[in-house]
Write a protein that holds these residues in place. Structure first.
Motif, mmCIF file in Angstrom:
data_model
loop_
_atom_site.group_PDB
_atom_site.id
_atom_site.type_symbol
_atom_site.label_atom_id
_atom_site.label_comp_id
_atom_site.label_asym_id
_atom_site.label_seq_id
_atom_site.Cartn_x
_atom_site.Cartn_y
_atom_site.Cartn_z
ATOM 1 N N TRP A 197 -51.004 -27.497 -47.178
ATOM 2 C CA TRP A 197 -49.959 -28.069 -46.322
ATOM 3 C C TRP A 197 -49.995 -29.587 -46.485
ATOM 4 C CZ3 TRP A 197 -46.128 -25.670 -43.819
ATOM 5 C CH2 TRP A 197 -46.252 -24.310 -43.518
ATOM 6 N N SER A 243 -56.313 -28.789 -36.062
ATOM 7 C CA SER A 243 -55.523 -27.945 -36.950
ATOM 8 C C SER A 243 -56.368 -26.804 -37.469
ATOM 9 C CB SER A 243 -54.992 -28.781 -38.118
ATOM 10 O OG SER A 243 -54.127 -28.031 -38.936
ATOM 11 N N CYS A 254 -45.266 -26.626 -47.564
ATOM 12 C CA CYS A 254 -46.261 -25.688 -48.055
ATOM 13 C C CYS A 254 -46.281 -25.793 -49.583
ATOM 14 C CB CYS A 254 -45.879 -24.278 -47.620
ATOM 15 S SG CYS A 254 -46.905 -22.967 -48.281
ATOM 16 N N ALA A 263 -53.903 -29.915 -44.907
ATOM 17 C CA ALA A 263 -54.904 -28.842 -44.881
ATOM 18 C C ALA A 263 -54.697 -27.940 -46.087
ATOM 19 C CB ALA A 263 -54.795 -28.018 -43.593
ATOM 20 N N TYR A 294 -59.529 -29.935 -44.526
ATOM 21 C CA TYR A 294 -58.628 -30.609 -43.596
ATOM 22 C C TYR A 294 -58.669 -32.119 -43.805
ATOM 23 C CZ TYR A 294 -58.627 -26.208 -41.027
ATOM 24 O OH TYR A 294 -58.490 -24.889 -40.675
ATOM 25 N N THR A 346 -61.680 -23.574 -46.320
ATOM 26 C CA THR A 346 -60.631 -24.476 -45.879
ATOM 27 C C THR A 346 -61.019 -25.940 -46.036
ATOM 28 O OG1 THR A 346 -61.460 -24.387 -43.619
ATOM 29 C CG2 THR A 346 -59.739 -22.814 -44.212
ATOM 30 N N ARG A 367 -47.164 -23.671 -34.517
ATOM 31 C CA ARG A 367 -47.688 -22.906 -35.632
ATOM 32 C C ARG A 367 -46.638 -22.827 -36.727
ATOM 33 N NH1 ARG A 367 -49.683 -16.610 -36.215
ATOM 34 N NH2 ARG A 367 -47.421 -16.247 -36.244
ATOM 35 N N ARG A 407 -54.867 -17.355 -43.377
ATOM 36 C CA ARG A 407 -53.980 -16.592 -44.263
ATOM 37 C C ARG A 407 -53.996 -15.131 -43.870
ATOM 38 N NH1 ARG A 407 -58.807 -15.801 -45.969
ATOM 39 N NH2 ARG A 407 -59.496 -14.592 -47.763
ATOM 40 N N ILE A 448 -56.002 -23.667 -40.369
ATOM 41 C CA ILE A 448 -55.233 -22.993 -41.408
ATOM 42 C C ILE A 448 -55.836 -21.622 -41.640
ATOM 43 C CG2 ILE A 448 -56.576 -24.041 -43.281
ATOM 44 C CD1 ILE A 448 -53.976 -24.142 -44.925
ATOM 45 N N VAL A 452 -49.394 -17.858 -45.122
ATOM 46 C CA VAL A 452 -50.380 -18.835 -44.681
ATOM 47 C C VAL A 452 -49.862 -19.483 -43.403
ATOM 48 C CG1 VAL A 452 -51.532 -21.004 -45.249
ATOM 49 C CG2 VAL A 452 -51.187 -19.280 -47.014
ATOM 50 N N TYR A 453 -50.752 -19.664 -42.462
ATOM 51 C CA TYR A 453 -50.388 -20.246 -41.180
ATOM 52 C C TYR A 453 -51.140 -21.563 -40.962
ATOM 53 C CZ TYR A 453 -48.972 -15.401 -40.375
ATOM 54 O OH TYR A 453 -48.403 -14.156 -40.492
ATOM 55 N N ARG A 454 -50.532 -22.424 -40.205
ATOM 56 C CA ARG A 454 -51.234 -23.632 -39.773
ATOM 57 C C ARG A 454 -50.920 -23.867 -38.312
ATOM 58 N NH1 ARG A 454 -51.362 -29.031 -39.125
ATOM 59 N NH2 ARG A 454 -49.107 -29.250 -39.327
#
Length: 124
Positions: free
Chosen positions: A36, A68, A96, A49, A60, A58, A19, A72, A70, A79-81
């Motif tokens: 990303w 994957s 990012c 993404a 991708y 989103t 992550r 927030r 993504i 923001v996470y992936r």
């Protein structure tokens, strides 16, 4: 001053998960799209993404679709992936980025701000 700070990279075994996080600061990002990208040595930077901050829709790349996610966190401006089933082909520096607007999210040059990148290495 806008800052994007990535974290979460490292070494992972093939088939493992990772992550990545990107914390944004310096302005209000409510109208922004967060993306990303990744860039391996000798290759062009490629889209992975994106998530629209407002609404959370989103996008991708085909190469990571299904592996994957993504997301927030509006409170933390982060923001996470999440990525699963990593392969050696996923090894890269992951960046990012943030852009004002909702379109052209797969185009690197459309983004206004970039983080410094975080290395992901996948061992086979």
């Amino acid at each position: 001053q806008v800052q994007l700070v990535e974290s979460g990279g490292g070494l992972v075994q093939a088939g493992g998960s990772l992550r990545l996080s990107c914390t944004a600061s310096g302005r209000t990002f409510s109208s922004y799209t967060m993306g990303w990208f990744r860039q391996a040595p000798g290759k062009e930077r490629e889209f992975v993404a994106a998530i629209r901050w407002r609404g959370g829709s989103t996008s991708y790349a085909d190469s990571v679709q299904g592996r994957s996610t993504i997301s927030r966190d509006n409170v933390k401006d982060t923001v996470y992936r999440q990525m699963i089933n990593l392969t050696p082909e996923d090894a890269s520096v992951y960046y990012c980025a943030a852009r004002s607007g909702q379109s052209r999210v797969v185009v690197p040059t459309a983004y206004d701000y970039w983080g410094q990148g975080t290395q992901v290495t996948v061992s086979s």
